[in-house]
Design a protein around this motif. Structure first.
Motif, mmCIF file in Angstrom:
data_model
loop_
_atom_site.group_PDB
_atom_site.id
_atom_site.type_symbol
_atom_site.label_atom_id
_atom_site.label_comp_id
_atom_site.label_asym_id
_atom_site.label_seq_id
_atom_site.Cartn_x
_atom_site.Cartn_y
_atom_site.Cartn_z
ATOM 1 N N GLU A 41 0.829 -1.210 0.000
ATOM 2 C CA GLU A 41 0.000 0.000 0.000
ATOM 3 C C GLU A 41 0.864 1.261 0.000
ATOM 4 N N SER A 45 0.732 3.906 -2.991
ATOM 5 C CA SER A 45 0.350 5.293 -2.699
ATOM 6 C C SER A 45 1.292 6.273 -3.375
ATOM 7 N N ARG A 48 0.490 6.269 -7.147
ATOM 8 C CA ARG A 48 -0.703 7.078 -7.410
ATOM 9 C C ARG A 48 -0.393 8.567 -7.276
ATOM 10 N N HIS A 69 -7.080 -8.450 -1.407
ATOM 11 C CA HIS A 69 -6.950 -7.187 -0.675
ATOM 12 C C HIS A 69 -7.193 -5.970 -1.569
ATOM 13 N N PHE A 70 -6.611 -5.963 -2.749
ATOM 14 C CA PHE A 70 -6.646 -4.761 -3.589
ATOM 15 C C PHE A 70 -7.756 -4.776 -4.619
ATOM 16 N N ASP A 72 -9.870 -4.578 -7.807
ATOM 17 C CA ASP A 72 -9.565 -3.920 -9.086
ATOM 18 C C ASP A 72 -8.793 -2.617 -8.897
ATOM 19 N N SER A 74 -9.793 0.150 -7.470
ATOM 20 C CA SER A 74 -10.574 1.388 -7.466
ATOM 21 C C SER A 74 -10.615 2.050 -6.092
ATOM 22 N N ALA A 75 -10.574 1.257 -5.024
ATOM 23 C CA ALA A 75 -10.586 1.827 -3.674
ATOM 24 C C ALA A 75 -9.302 2.587 -3.372
ATOM 25 N N PHE A 76 -8.282 2.362 -4.175
ATOM 26 C CA PHE A 76 -6.988 3.017 -3.985
ATOM 27 C C PHE A 76 -6.708 4.048 -5.075
ATOM 28 N N GLY A 77 -7.733 4.363 -5.869
ATOM 29 C CA GLY A 77 -7.557 5.322 -6.949
ATOM 30 C C GLY A 77 -6.740 4.793 -8.105
ATOM 31 N N GLU A 79 -6.174 1.443 -11.232
ATOM 32 C CA GLU A 79 -6.686 0.300 -11.983
ATOM 33 C C GLU A 79 -5.607 -0.773 -11.919
#
Length: 359
Positions: A41, A45, A48, A69-70, A72, A74-77, A79
């Motif tokens: 993560e 980060s 991103r 955990h990850f 697609d 999208s929750a982390f901005g 793809e």
């Protein structure tokens, strides 16, 4: 980042993390809790933040833990796509293995166990400004003898890839982050074991390709050993290493939701206390990682160590430079120091191991 939509990120996370056992018996190294979240993560980060949104993860060992955990992304901005390596292909083979998922002209490749402060925008600028085929992030280290060295000429062009030597000609080492033109990746042999360091890069030099070095002195740490792993986590907590994934302000400690710490316990040195963990009265936890649901007894002293999920450390125990596996039980008054590793589920009775005479 300039032209961010025309850059893909590839993160190689297929290794088994044998140097971190027993921690990696239950999870891949990039998924181990580091400053409160899986290490990956922190890396994602920064990707991103640099404006890169399409990420391909090259997985193998316990591949499902990444997608679980990850998802697609999208929750982390992001793809995120996944490519599973069915058999070990080496670093070069792993890069070639994700080729079919690449879209951009330039591809930034990361080793999934490196914690780095390199400016990704500047790295890409070096690559594009020089119209390079490949650009390597090179970091200067105080003692390069433990690493292969990468000398560059006055224009920053890579001259050679040298194995470890007692008298390195340069303090520049391969930092495990690269920018490739996509066509160069296509040229790597498919479905074949290939070392990018020993075969791909030297082969490109021999063929006259333009291989550039982006040299800096930013924060850099290979998290491959337990001591490095706890140092990296502590550096993230204290703000020494960069991340956009920290769940709280930087400081001496990070105590996750649901953890309980006695009022007179000392949690210092960038320590993380995981969710649901308990730290007893008078305990000291310094520069360490305590995973979720672990219990630290009254008066225990934990220094530069990892305490696994659900593990129990008894009262007055001393744990220094050690790894305690998940659900292990360390009885009261034990001393475990100097690289000791306790496997998951093992139970050590009160006073069962000591490195000094009892008082």
């Amino acid at each position: 980042m300039e032209n961010e939509r025309n850059v893909d990120a590839v993160v190689l996370v297929g290794g088994q993390g044998t140097r971190l056992r027993p921690l990696t018996l239950s999870a891949p190294k990039p998924m181990l809790p580091t400053a409160g979240v899986p290490f990956l993560e922190h890396l994602l980060s920064r990707i991103r933040e640099a404006g890169i949104t399409h990420v391909v993860l090259g997985t193998s060992y316990r591949a499902e833990t990444f997608s679980d955990h990850f998802g697609d992304g999208s929750a982390f901005g992001l793809e995120i796509e996944y490519v599973v390596e069915e058999a070990p292909l080496g670093t070069g083979g792993a890069i070639r293995n994700v080729f079919d998922r690449l879209r951009a002209d330039d591809v930034m490749i990361f080793n999934g166990d490196i914690l780095s402060g390199v400016d990704l925008g500047e790295l890409l600028a070096t690559h594009r400004d020089n119209a390079a085929d490949v650009t390597l992030h090179l970091v200067k280290v105080a003692d390069p003898r433990a690493f292969g060295c990468v000398p560059t000429d006055a224009d920053g062009r890579v001259e050679a890839f040298l194995e470890k030597t007692a008298n390195p000609p340069t303090d520049q080492i391969n930092a495990g982050c690269y920018v490739f033109r996509r066509e160069v990746i296509e040229g790597v042999a498919a479905d074949t074991v290939v070392s990018v360091e020993r075969e791909t890069f030297p082969g490109l030099l021999s063929a006259g390709a333009k291989v550039m070095g982006h040299v800096d002195s930013s924060y850099w740490l290979d998290l491959g050993t337990p001591l490095a792993f706890v140092q990296g986590s502590a550096d993230l907590v204290r703000g020494i290493a960069p991340t956009a994934a920290l769940s709280a302000p930087v400081g001496e400690s990070l105590v996750m939701d649901g953890a309980t710490v006695a009022d007179d316990a000392r949690i210092i040195g960038g320590t993380t206390i995981g969710a649901g963990a308990q730290v007893g009265a008078g305990a000291l936890v310094d520069g360490s990682i305590v995973f979720g649901r672990a219990r630290i007894g009254d008066g225990a002293r934990i220094t530069r160590s990892v305490i696994g999920t659900g593990a129990v450390v008894g009262a007055r125990a001393v744990i220094t430079d050690a790894v305690i596996g998940d659900d292990a039980i360390i009885g009261a008054d034990n001393e475990l120091i100097s690289g000791v590793r306790v496997w998951p589920g093992v139970s050590i009775p009160d006073g069962g191991v000591r490195f000094s005479a009892p008082s």
